[in-house]
Design an enzyme around this catalytic site. Structure first.
Site, mmCIF file in Angstrom:
data_model
loop_
_atom_site.group_PDB
_atom_site.id
_atom_site.type_symbol
_atom_site.label_atom_id
_atom_site.label_comp_id
_atom_site.label_asym_id
_atom_site.label_seq_id
_atom_site.Cartn_x
_atom_site.Cartn_y
_atom_site.Cartn_z
ATOM 1 N N GLU A 1 0.829 -1.206 0.000
ATOM 2 C CA GLU A 1 0.000 0.000 0.000
ATOM 3 C C GLU A 1 0.867 1.262 0.000
ATOM 4 O O GLU A 1 0.597 2.234 0.708
ATOM 5 C CB GLU A 1 -0.961 -0.004 1.183
ATOM 6 N N GLU B 1 -6.098 -8.020 -1.049
ATOM 7 C CA GLU B 1 -6.733 -8.028 0.272
ATOM 8 C C GLU B 1 -8.222 -7.801 0.081
ATOM 9 O O GLU B 1 -8.666 -6.654 -0.070
ATOM 10 C CB GLU B 1 -6.143 -6.957 1.194
#
Length: 583
Positions: A157, A233
Site C-alpha cells: 500500500e 486483500e
C-alpha cells in the site's frame, strides 16, 4: 521445477491458474495449530495461502535474528507445500496489518533523522542487511526451485504513504539481487492517486478493497497493461480498537456477492482467512482524530474465528468457491477442544514499586529519555524523580510523550494522562502539598505504535523531551525500562499497596489441555502472562472482554498466570471460560 508467469492471466507451466487464496499470518497463531488452519483453508476450496513477514519479530534487536518457533517461516511454507497449497509471500519491511509499527522494528527510531519507506541510505541500509538474512531462507521455496512460492510483494500500500519511485526500484532491486525469481506484485488502494504513486515497472499492480468489486476492478484494469485482475486483500471484516463500542462485523450477504464477482472477473486473496491474535505488545494503532490502539484479538470477523472455529461465513464462501473449482473434503487432523476451567483466586500480589529493582536496572540522566534511546522497544517504562524544589504540585506537562502516563507521588495516584492530554499542561484541582524530596513516579505505557501514515516517524515512546512541573523543567531522573520479558523475576514477597500498579499471581492444575479464554471482568487495564508467555493486553473499556489462551501454551500439571494491572483496579479472581467474548 515450475514456471509461474503473469501474462493476460496467471499461468503455471503454461496452464492458466485461478488464484483463490486466504491470508493467514503464521506469527499470529501458535505453530501447533498451523496445520489445522491450512487444512481448513484447503477444505474451503483455496489453492493458495498468503502471509506477511514481520521484520520487527524476526529482528527484534539490530543484527539478532530469530526464525524459530512461531517465527519458523520455512516450516510454515513446508506445511503449505505438503498440503498442496501455493504460497504468496509479502516480505516487504512494512506490512501495516494493524501490527506494531506496521512491522518495522522499533530500534529504527533510535536514529535521529531516520526517514522511513523512502530512498534514505540509512533506512535502506537496514533493509538490505535484513534481506540478506531473510531472503536466502525464502528463495529456496520458490516454484522455480521446486517450492510452492509463486508471488512476492515489493511494498505494501505504498501509494497511500508516498510516491518515491526510486525507493520502490531499490526495493525491487534488493529482492532480485538476493535471489527472488518469481513474479513481483504491488498492492494499493484501487484509486488513481494510490495506483499512480505505488506502481512499479515490472511488478503487477493489485488492489486492496472489501466491496464494489466491479468498480474497483475497472479502476485497477487501467494499470495492469492487460494483465490479470487481483484483489490482494479482500477485506471480509475489520479490526477493533479499544473503546470502539463493539466488535466490528462485515455484511455477510454483500461479502458473498463480492467474492462471487471477484472470482468471476479475476483472482482473490481473502483477508483474513483467519486473523489470529496480537500476542504480547504487538498490536498496532491508528491515529486520525486521536490515538486508537487495536485490541489483542485480531479476529477481524474472518472466515475462521480467532481460535480457528468454522463460521457461517466459511460455509457460505465455500458454496461460492465451489462454483469455480472442484471441492474436496479435507480431513482435519488436529484435535482441538475448548475448555472451561472455572474461577481462579489471586494467590499472591505485589506492587510494582516493591519489585521494581528485580525487573529493571535504572538509567540515570538529567532529562528523561524515550524508550528507544534507552534500548527498549515495547512495554512500559517508569520515570522516577525527587521533588526537591517544589513545595506544592500544581501543574504538570509531559513534552514529547507517548502514549499513556500514570503519575504517582509517594505511591499516591495523582492523575492519568492519555494521548493528547500528555501534550497539554494539566492543573490539579487542588494543589498537592509535597514533602521535601517526595518521590514522583511516572509509569508510561507504549500502547502500540501507529502502523499507518506519516505519524509513523513520530513514534518514540515514553518521554522524549522533558517534564515540566509548576512551569519549569524538572531535572534528574531514574528510568526503569519495563519490557516485561522477565515476569518470572517478580518478587511476590514484597509489599502490596492497593490502588497502585501491581502484579497478581494465579495458579491452575490442568489435567486436559484445551483452548480457553481469560475473563478479566472487574480488572482495569494491563497485560497477562501464561507460563511466562505474554498473551496480550486487557482493558475494561472493551470491546474485548476475554483473552484467548491456546491449549499449547498450557501444560499438564500446574500452570501460572500473572496479571500486571496499572490502574489500581483489581478483583479477587479471574475466570478461564470455554467461550470467547470479543464484544
Amino acid at each position: 521445477m515450475s514456471c509461474f508467469e503473469i501474462r493476460d492471466n496467471f499461468y503455471m507451466d503454461g496452464k492458466p491458474v485461478k488464484i483463490i487464496s486466504g491470508a493467514f499470518h503464521y506469527f499470529r497463531t501458535v505453530p501447533e495449530y498451523w496445520r489445522d488452519r491450512l487444512e481448513k483453508l484447503k477444505n474451503l476450496g483455496c489453492n493458495t495461502v498468503e502471509t506477511y513477514v514481520p521484520w520487527n519479530l524476526h529482528e527484534r534487536e539490530k543484527g539478532k535474528f530469530c526464525f524459530e518457533g512461531i517465527l519458523d517461516i520455512e516450516r510454515f511454507i513446508r506445511l503449505a507445500q505438503e498440503l498442496g497449497l501455493y504460497v504468496i509471500l509479502r516480505p516487504s519491511p512494512y506490512i501495516c496489518a494493524e501490527w506494531e509499527f506496521g512491522g518495522l522494528p522499533a530500534w529504527l527510531l533510535r536514529e535521529d533523522g531516520m526517514r522511513l519507506r523512502v530512498n534514505d541510505p540509512s533506512f535502506l541500509g537496514h533493509v538490505e542487511e535484513y534481506y540478506k538474512e531473510l531472503l536466502p531462507r525464502l528463495t529456496p521455496w520458490q516454484c522455480t526451485r521446486g517450492g510452492p512460492v509463486i508471488l512476492m510483494q515489493v511494498e505494501n500500500e505504498y501509494g497511500y504513504y508516498a510516491n518515491d519511485r526510486t525507493y520502490l526500484e531499490a526495493m525491487s532491486r534488493l529482492m532480485t539481487e538476493n535471489g527472488v525469481e518469481v513474479p513481483l506484485v504491488t498492492s494499493d488502494g484501487p484509486f488513481p492517486e494510490s495506483l499512480n504513486a505505488g506502481k512499479l515497472q515490472g511488478a503487477l499492480p493489485t488492489g486492496n478493497f472489501g466491496s464494489r468489486t466491479e468498480e474497483r476492478f475497472a479502476a485497477l484494469e487501467k494499470y495492469t497493461d492487460g494483465g490479470p485482475l487481483m484483489c490482494t486483500e479482500f477485506w471480509v471484516g475489520w479490526f477493533d480498537h479499544w473503546g470502539n463500542g463493539g466488535h466490528m462485523r462485515g455484511n455477510l450477504e454483500e461479502s458473498v456477492r463480492d467474492l462471487d464477482k471477484m472470482l468471476e472477473l479475476g483472482h482473490v486473496n481473502i483477508y483474513m482467512f483467519e486473523g489470529g491474535t496480537n500476542f504480547g505488545f504487538m498490536n498496532g494503532s491508528n491515529y486520525y482524530d486521536g490515538l486508537t490502539p487495536d485490541v489483542t484479538s485480531y479476529d477481524y470477523d474472518a472466515v475462521l474465528t480467532e481460535d480457528g472455529q468454522i463460521t457461517e461465513k466459511y460455509r457460505r464462501y465455500r458454496e461460492v468457491i465451489g462454483k469455480y473449482t472442484e471441492l474436496s473434503d479435507v480431513p482435519f487432523t488436529t484435535k482441538i477442544v475448548r475448555k472451561d476451567y472455572g474461577t481462579l483466586k489471586v494467590k499472591e500480589k505485589v506492587s510494582l514499586t516493591s519489585t521494581l529493582e528485580r525487573l529493571s536496572q535504572s538509567v540515570i540522566t538529567v532529562c528523561p529519555c524515550s524508550m528507544e534511546r534507552l534500548g527498549q522497544n515495547y512495554g512500559y517504562i517508569l520515570y522516577r524523580t525527587a521533588l526537591h524544589t517544589e513545595e506544592n504540585l500544581e501543574r504538570i506537562r509531559l513534552w514529547g510523550a507517548n502514549d499513556r502516563a500514570a503519575i504517582l507521588v509517594d505511591d499516591r495516584p495523582i492523575m492519568t494522562l492519555y494521548d493528547r492530554e500528555l501534550l497539554e499542561e494539566r492543573k490539579l484541582e487542588t494543589p498537592l502539598p509535597t514533602e521535601k524530596n517526595a518521590r514522583m513516579d511516572i509509569l508510561v505505557e507504549n500502547m502500540g505504535r501507529v502502523n499507518f501514515g506519516p505519524l509513523m516517524e513520530r513514534q518514540r515512546k515514553g518521554i522524549d523531551q522533558c517534564v515540566q512541573i509548576n512551569g519549569h523543567m524538572h531535572n534528574h531522573w531514574e528510568q526503569y525500562p519495563l519490557p516485561l520479558d522477565n515476569v518470572e523475576q517478580v518478587d511476590f514477597s514484597g509489599t502490596y499497596l492497593s490502588g497502585t500498579p501491581a502484579f497478581y499471581r494465579f495458579t491452575i492444575q490442568v489435567e486436559e489441555k484445551g483452548d480457553t479464554f481469560l475473563d478479566f471482568a472487574g480488572w482495569g487495564k494491563g497485560c497477562a502472562f501464561v507460563n511466562g508467555f505474554n498473551i496480550g493486553r486487557f482493558w475494561e473499556i472493551g470491546p474485548q472482554k476475554r483473552l484467548y489462551i491456546p491449549a499449547p501454551l498450557l501444560r499438564i500439571g500446574e500452570n501460572e498466570i500473572i496479571l500486571f494491572e496499572t490502574e489500581g483496579k483489581a478483583a479477587e479472581s479471574i475466570a478461564l471460560r470455554g467461550e470467547p467474548d470479543i464484544g
